[in-house]
Design a protein around this motif. Sequence first.
Motif, PDB file in Angstrom:
ATOM      1  N   GLY A   1     -17.908  49.897  35.895  1.00  3.51           N
ATOM      2  CA  GLY A   1     -18.435  48.818  35.171  1.00  3.51           C
ATOM      3  C   GLY A   1     -17.537  47.525  36.075  1.00  3.51           C
ATOM      4  N   ILE A   2     -17.535  46.456  35.627  1.00  4.08           N
ATOM      5  CA  ILE A   2     -16.954  45.472  36.399  1.00  4.08           C
ATOM      6  C   ILE A   2     -16.840  44.293  35.217  1.00  4.08           C
ATOM      7  CG2 ILE A   2     -19.181  44.241  37.179  1.00  4.08           C
ATOM      8  CD1 ILE A   2     -17.390  43.800  39.758  1.00  4.08           C
ATOM      9  N   ALA A   3     -15.829  43.405  35.223  1.00  3.91           N
ATOM     10  CA  ALA A   3     -15.795  42.033  34.656  1.00  3.91           C
ATOM     11  C   ALA A   3     -15.472  40.661  35.362  1.00  3.91           C
ATOM     12  CB  ALA A   3     -14.849  42.165  33.536  1.00  3.91           C
TER      13      ALA A   3
ATOM     14  N   GLN B   1      -8.223  42.101  24.777  1.00  2.43           N
ATOM     15  CA  GLN B   1      -7.954  41.426  26.144  1.00  2.43           C
ATOM     16  C   GLN B   1      -8.968  41.458  26.969  1.00  2.43           C
ATOM     17  OE1 GLN B   1      -4.151  42.752  27.766  1.00  2.43           O
ATOM     18  NE2 GLN B   1      -3.122  42.849  25.584  1.00  2.43           N
ATOM     19  N   SER B   2      -9.986  42.522  26.635  1.00  2.00           N
ATOM     20  CA  SER B   2     -11.150  42.622  27.156  1.00  2.00           C
ATOM     21  C   SER B   2     -11.859  43.711  26.402  1.00  2.00           C
ATOM     22  CB  SER B   2     -11.118  43.147  28.604  1.00  2.00           C
ATOM     23  OG  SER B   2     -11.119  44.575  28.757  1.00  2.00           O
ATOM     24  N   PRO B   3     -13.175  43.721  26.378  1.00  5.63           N
ATOM     25  CA  PRO B   3     -13.792  44.819  25.475  1.00  5.63           C
ATOM     26  C   PRO B   3     -13.857  46.401  26.217  1.00  5.63           C
ATOM     27  CG  PRO B   3     -15.400  42.930  26.160  1.00  5.63           C
ATOM     28  CD  PRO B   3     -14.145  43.007  26.857  1.00  5.63           C
ATOM     29  N   GLN B   4     -12.849  46.632  27.008  1.00  3.54           N
ATOM     30  CA  GLN B   4     -13.011  47.790  27.981  1.00  3.54           C
ATOM     31  C   GLN B   4     -13.483  49.147  27.415  1.00  3.54           C
ATOM     32  OE1 GLN B   4     -12.959  47.566  31.117  1.00  3.54           O
ATOM     33  NE2 GLN B   4     -13.093  49.833  31.132  1.00  3.54           N
ATOM     34  N   THR B   5     -12.683  49.466  26.388  1.00  3.07           N
ATOM     35  CA  THR B   5     -13.028  50.719  25.313  1.00  3.07           C
ATOM     36  C   THR B   5     -14.176  50.556  24.787  1.00  3.07           C
ATOM     37  OG1 THR B   5     -11.576  50.036  23.647  1.00  3.07           O
ATOM     38  CG2 THR B   5     -10.408  51.479  25.260  1.00  3.07           C
ATOM     39  N   PHE B   6     -14.434  49.677  24.234  1.00  7.27           N
ATOM     40  CA  PHE B   6     -15.857  49.586  23.544  1.00  7.27           C
ATOM     41  C   PHE B   6     -16.922  49.865  24.542  1.00  7.27           C
ATOM     42  CE2 PHE B   6     -13.036  47.587  20.627  1.00  7.27           C
ATOM     43  CZ  PHE B   6     -13.454  48.130  19.208  1.00  7.27           C
ATOM     44  N   LYS B   7     -16.762  49.138  25.731  1.00 12.74           N
ATOM     45  CA  LYS B   7     -17.893  49.190  26.697  1.00 12.74           C
ATOM     46  C   LYS B   7     -18.287  50.571  26.966  1.00 12.74           C
ATOM     47  CE  LYS B   7     -16.032  47.024  30.740  1.00 12.74           C
ATOM     48  NZ  LYS B   7     -16.387  46.068  31.719  1.00 12.74           N
ATOM     49  N   GLN B   8     -17.347  51.315  27.370  1.00  7.57           N
ATOM     50  CA  GLN B   8     -17.145  52.668  27.503  1.00  7.57           C
ATOM     51  C   GLN B   8     -17.736  53.441  26.577  1.00  7.57           C
ATOM     52  OE1 GLN B   8     -13.045  52.533  29.815  1.00  7.57           O
ATOM     53  NE2 GLN B   8     -14.309  54.567  30.134  1.00  7.57           N
TER      54      GLN B   8
ATOM     55  N   THR C   1     -13.343  33.222  29.090  1.00  7.27           N
ATOM     56  CA  THR C   1     -14.642  34.182  28.788  1.00  7.27           C
ATOM     57  C   THR C   1     -14.884  35.157  30.042  1.00  7.27           C
ATOM     58  OG1 THR C   1     -15.479  32.192  27.622  1.00  7.27           O
ATOM     59  CG2 THR C   1     -17.107  33.871  28.454  1.00  7.27           C
ATOM     60  N   GLN C   2     -15.355  36.318  29.728  1.00  8.43           N
ATOM     61  CA  GLN C   2     -15.754  37.336  30.956  1.00  8.43           C
ATOM     62  C   GLN C   2     -17.333  37.566  30.961  1.00  8.43           C
ATOM     63  OE1 GLN C   2     -13.443  40.963  30.490  1.00  8.43           O
ATOM     64  NE2 GLN C   2     -11.995  40.298  31.725  1.00  8.43           N
ATOM     65  N   ILE C   3     -17.810  37.771  32.087  1.00  7.27           N
ATOM     66  CA  ILE C   3     -19.146  38.477  32.090  1.00  7.27           C
ATOM     67  C   ILE C   3     -18.662  39.835  32.272  1.00  7.27           C
ATOM     68  CG2 ILE C   3     -21.286  38.710  33.308  1.00  7.27           C
ATOM     69  CD1 ILE C   3     -20.722  36.003  34.700  1.00  7.27           C
TER      70      ILE C   3
ATOM     71  N   ILE D   1     -14.833  52.438  38.709  1.00  7.92           N
ATOM     72  CA  ILE D   1     -15.566  53.797  38.129  1.00  7.92           C
ATOM     73  C   ILE D   1     -14.431  54.456  37.255  1.00  7.92           C
ATOM     74  CG2 ILE D   1     -16.522  56.212  38.602  1.00  7.92           C
ATOM     75  CD1 ILE D   1     -18.302  53.881  39.459  1.00  7.92           C
ATOM     76  N   ARG D   2     -15.104  55.011  35.934  1.00  9.05           N
ATOM     77  CA  ARG D   2     -14.056  55.236  34.821  1.00  9.05           C
ATOM     78  C   ARG D   2     -13.736  56.686  34.869  1.00  9.05           C
ATOM     79  NH1 ARG D   2     -13.671  49.877  34.853  1.00  9.05           N
ATOM     80  NH2 ARG D   2     -15.491  49.078  33.773  1.00  9.05           N
ATOM     81  N   ILE D   3     -12.825  56.998  34.375  1.00  5.94           N
ATOM     82  CA  ILE D   3     -12.534  58.463  34.060  1.00  5.94           C
ATOM     83  C   ILE D   3     -13.521  58.829  32.884  1.00  5.94           C
ATOM     84  CG2 ILE D   3     -10.979  60.157  32.955  1.00  5.94           C
ATOM     85  CD1 ILE D   3      -8.773  58.371  34.388  1.00  5.94           C
TER      86      ILE D   3
ATOM     87  N   MET E   1      -2.751  49.804  37.936  1.00  8.91           N
ATOM     88  CA  MET E   1      -3.074  48.872  38.808  1.00  8.91           C
ATOM     89  C   MET E   1      -4.018  48.074  38.170  1.00  8.91           C
ATOM     90  SD  MET E   1      -2.414  47.843  42.543  1.00  8.91           S
ATOM     91  CE  MET E   1      -2.445  46.367  43.430  1.00  8.91           C
ATOM     92  N   HIS E   2      -4.910  48.575  37.679  1.00  9.25           N
ATOM     93  CA  HIS E   2      -6.288  48.092  37.044  1.00  9.25           C
ATOM     94  C   HIS E   2      -6.202  48.218  35.546  1.00  9.25           C
ATOM     95  CE1 HIS E   2      -9.975  46.237  36.851  1.00  9.25           C
ATOM     96  NE2 HIS E   2     -10.764  47.374  36.689  1.00  9.25           N
ATOM     97  N   HIS E   3      -6.359  49.346  35.107  1.00  4.98           N
ATOM     98  CA  HIS E   3      -6.070  49.776  33.770  1.00  4.98           C
ATOM     99  C   HIS E   3      -6.270  51.253  33.459  1.00  4.98           C
ATOM    100  CE1 HIS E   3     -10.476  50.106  33.320  1.00  4.98           C
ATOM    101  NE2 HIS E   3     -10.612  48.616  33.490  1.00  4.98           N
ATOM    102  N   PRO E   4      -5.895  52.151  32.625  1.00  2.00           N
ATOM    103  CA  PRO E   4      -5.592  53.382  32.524  1.00  2.00           C
ATOM    104  C   PRO E   4      -6.886  54.120  32.576  1.00  2.00           C
ATOM    105  CG  PRO E   4      -4.642  52.447  30.490  1.00  2.00           C
ATOM    106  CD  PRO E   4      -5.025  51.447  31.269  1.00  2.00           C
TER     107      PRO E   4
ATOM    108  N   PHE F   1      -8.625  37.500  25.115  1.00  6.51           N
ATOM    109  CA  PHE F   1      -7.470  36.760  24.589  1.00  6.51           C
ATOM    110  C   PHE F   1      -6.262  37.426  25.396  1.00  6.51           C
ATOM    111  CE2 PHE F   1     -10.750  36.647  21.680  1.00  6.51           C
ATOM    112  CZ  PHE F   1     -10.824  35.217  21.203  1.00  6.51           C
ATOM    113  N   ARG F   2      -5.385  36.848  26.220  1.00  5.96           N
ATOM    114  CA  ARG F   2      -3.953  37.569  26.533  1.00  5.96           C
ATOM    115  C   ARG F   2      -3.034  36.249  26.353  1.00  5.96           C
ATOM    116  NH1 ARG F   2      -6.984  40.205  32.039  1.00  5.96           N
ATOM    117  NH2 ARG F   2      -8.613  41.128  30.916  1.00  5.96           N
ATOM    118  N   ASP F   3      -1.815  36.933  25.777  1.00  5.38           N
ATOM    119  CA  ASP F   3      -0.902  36.231  25.272  1.00  5.38           C
ATOM    120  C   ASP F   3       0.119  36.074  26.406  1.00  5.38           C
ATOM    121  OD1 ASP F   3       0.919  34.663  23.904  1.00  5.38           O
ATOM    122  OD2 ASP F   3       1.496  36.091  22.384  1.00  5.38           O
TER     123      ASP F   3
HETATM  124  N1  ASP Z   1     -11.978  45.358  31.621  1.00  2.86           N
HETATM  125  C1  ASP Z   1     -11.445  44.910  32.854  1.00  2.86           C
HETATM  126  C2  ASP Z   1     -10.720  43.689  33.009  1.00  2.86           C
HETATM  127  O1  ASP Z   1     -10.785  42.721  31.930  1.00  2.86           O
HETATM  128  C3  ASP Z   1     -12.498  44.835  33.904  1.00  2.86           C
HETATM  129  C4  ASP Z   1     -13.508  46.184  34.164  1.00  2.86           C
HETATM  130  O2  ASP Z   1     -12.889  47.125  34.414  1.00  2.86           O
HETATM  131  O3  ASP Z   1     -14.658  46.339  34.009  1.00  2.86           O
HETATM  132  O4  ASP Z   1     -10.233  43.447  34.153  1.00  2.86           O
END
Ligand code: ASP
Length: 581
Positions: free
Chosen positions: A526-528, A194-201, A232-234, A484-486, A443-446, A218-220
Amino acid sequence: MLRSHTCGELTIKNAGTQVTLCGWMQRSRDLGGMTFVDLRDRYGITQLVFNMDTNASLCEQARKLGREYVIKISGVVTERSNKNLKIPTGEIEIMVDAIDVLNESKTPPFTIEENTDGGDDLRMKYRYLDIRRNTVKDALLLRAQVAAGTRNYLNSINFVEIETPVLIKSTPEGARDFVVPSRMNQGEFYALPQSPQTFKQLLMVAGMDKYYQLVKCFRDEDLRADRQPEFTQIDCEMSFVEQEDILNTFEGLIQHLFKNIKNADIGNLPRMTYADAMKTYGNDKPDIRFEMKLVELNDLVKGKNFKVVDDAEVVVAICAKGCSEYSRKQLDELTEWVKRPQIGATGLVYARWNADGSLKSSVDKFYSADDLKTWMEKCGAQQGDLLLILAGETNKTRKAMSELRLEMGNRLGLRNKDVYKALWVLDFPLLEWNEEAKRWHAMHHPFTSPKPEDVSWLESSPGNVRANAYDMVINGVEVGGGSIRIHNKTLQQKMFSVLGFTNEDAQEQFGFLMNAFEYGAPPHGGIAFGFDRLCSLFGGSDSIRDYIAFPKNNSGRDVMIDSPSKISDEQLKELALQIKK
Ligand code: ASP
């Protein structure tokens, strides 16, 4: 090369030159002894001319060319007598001396011109023909330009582009995953990210410091009008930063893109807290191209025996400038508009401050002209203005008022596509209560970090914890978001526990990340950005589909290749899958 030039580059300077061009026959016109043909390629259109008097057989040949035939022609660049100054090649034409038909074409199912007669479905089915049209082609060129601008900026400040896997693992957080059965590990499934969130961390733990990727996600989800199952995300992540650093870095990206693509200076982005955005715009992605802010009238309206407002948690007004002369019919129509289920208001109160100074409202039974005057003052209204008022439960009323504000903005022409107003929305709540699941959701992600000063409330008062999370909003559209991440295992574990995970579940699903946090994880964030949406914004269109070469329709189908599709029993067997017949 089969050609010496493209169809977009010859001008009066080339007059007298012998050239060879290739392209598609867009249209032809027979005018007595002359035949004119528009030859098209990606670069433009060049007019070809054939003369019955000087070369009758060639002219006959040209007259037989069908629409979209692929041809190669040779001839001499000649100044036109009838110039078309709207296109770069409009001062010349090619006096053709040879035609070579490279390929014929069936008559296309719709006209391949600026304004086509093809409906959506037909154009999607023949998307390769649709892309020949300038509008679609230009959208794809714009997309490439936005991608190049993004890479230029990020490369120039030391970001590295790194690819992350597409076959990953399904997790229950967020939207629904698309899954892919594994043949070699029967009964097991990959998920598409759904996003490369954990990989980028993990790349930050790995010391890569500044990462980005233009990446397919990809989101179903059930598709809404402007959603695509793959988009596509940046995607970006940085180490050793605080929120402020991220805001500055990506404010820089957006300024760079606006300069590059629109030659526009969007200036520094104002910042607004989530709480303020909700209070003054009723929305966490406010369109700040126009004012018309929400004003709370509670103190002024309550206690006058008007039950609807006395019972209401909140009474909110907007001021529609210069609208005091709205007719009864217009107001009735607006009332019907807010009562539609999508908006969900129970009714609409209005108050006019007429040009002659008199005051009039739909609730004159309860309020005097002096009362109305106080409302007007609070809303900054003047003679000639109209107040529109809604009352009810806070969140619902703000949301309905936000819709009404946007609608009034549209009606009053305040949402000009050529004006760009960007801002940051900050300090989102960390958690939101999900009534259905009876638990807190991120609200955003865990992985989003709570504000340090709010951490102590995580268990006692989770709803009040604010996050170090931010969204970039342009013209009422959320174009990007991040946090900002944990980066500490204990806090991450606590977060999972607040979200209702058992220790075992958290370990099973996200153990790889929490374990990595034990090996020297740097502070990071980070940000997307939604790349398709950003492109549509630059292109001045509401539809992201126009900016995707081969998009899916509203039912998530690719009607051109006819996908999704069934697979053979053989394949099912290999994957150890059974489909109920
Ligand atoms: N992965 C997050 C999203 O897809 C963005 C981020 O926190 O960088 O919304």
